[in-house]
Design a protein around this motif. Sequence first.
Motif, PDB file in Angstrom:
ATOM      1  N   LEU A 100      -5.180   7.478  -1.407  1.00  0.00           N
ATOM      2  CA  LEU A 100      -5.801   5.638  -1.732  1.00  0.00           C
ATOM      3  C   LEU A 100      -7.450   5.901  -1.502  1.00  0.00           C
TER       4      LEU A 100
ATOM      5  N   THR B 163      -6.445   3.190   4.873  1.00  0.00           N
ATOM      6  CA  THR B 163      -6.238   3.712   3.818  1.00  0.00           C
ATOM      7  C   THR B 163      -7.221   3.693   2.976  1.00  0.00           C
TER       8      THR B 163
ATOM      9  N   VAL C 135      -7.806   2.347  -3.568  1.00  0.00           N
ATOM     10  CA  VAL C 135      -7.192   1.116  -3.034  1.00  0.00           C
ATOM     11  C   VAL C 135      -9.069   0.811  -2.433  1.00  0.00           C
TER      12      VAL C 135
ATOM     13  N   ARG D 215       0.630   4.145  -2.864  1.00  0.00           N
ATOM     14  CA  ARG D 215       1.077   5.144  -2.525  1.00  0.00           C
ATOM     15  C   ARG D 215       1.508   6.179  -3.120  1.00  0.00           C
TER      16      ARG D 215
ATOM     17  N   ILE E  14       1.289  -1.396   0.018  1.00  0.00           N
ATOM     18  CA  ILE E  14       0.088  -0.169  -0.600  1.00  0.00           C
ATOM     19  C   ILE E  14       0.839   0.994   0.451  1.00  0.00           C
TER      20      ILE E  14
END
Length: 131
Positions: A55, A49, A59, A16, A12
């Motif tokens: 994000l 997140t 995501v 990013r 993650i």
Amino acid sequence: QLGAHKGIDRLIEAFRLIAPIYPQARLTIIGRISEWSGDEWERALRNQTIADPVLANRVTFIGETEDIFVYLASAAVLIVPSVWEEPLSNVVCEAKAAALPHACGQDRRTCRSATRVPLRWRRNRRRHGGE
């Protein structure tokens, strides 16, 4: 199943960093995140997140799925960012069966051992109702 040892937090964070460069890129994370007390780390990661403005819309956390091949069929690449030795990663075998390019994290043995799974596994999956 997700967990700190799976390296999802590192994936993650890497996403990013590249997200501003590749505005069309999306990240789909598949694995259990339940209300069980053992999934506290996973819930915190998901919540952090989706609260991140960079994000939030890029995501997606799917959770557990019975049909991983649906997601593999729509993916450009599978990334397995595990930071520990996985003797034989099921998802890498599934990616191979779906002819999906894949990249593994620190433990190269995860990918190496899965690439030894014969391609007939892919043919058998098709024979038994898979795409």
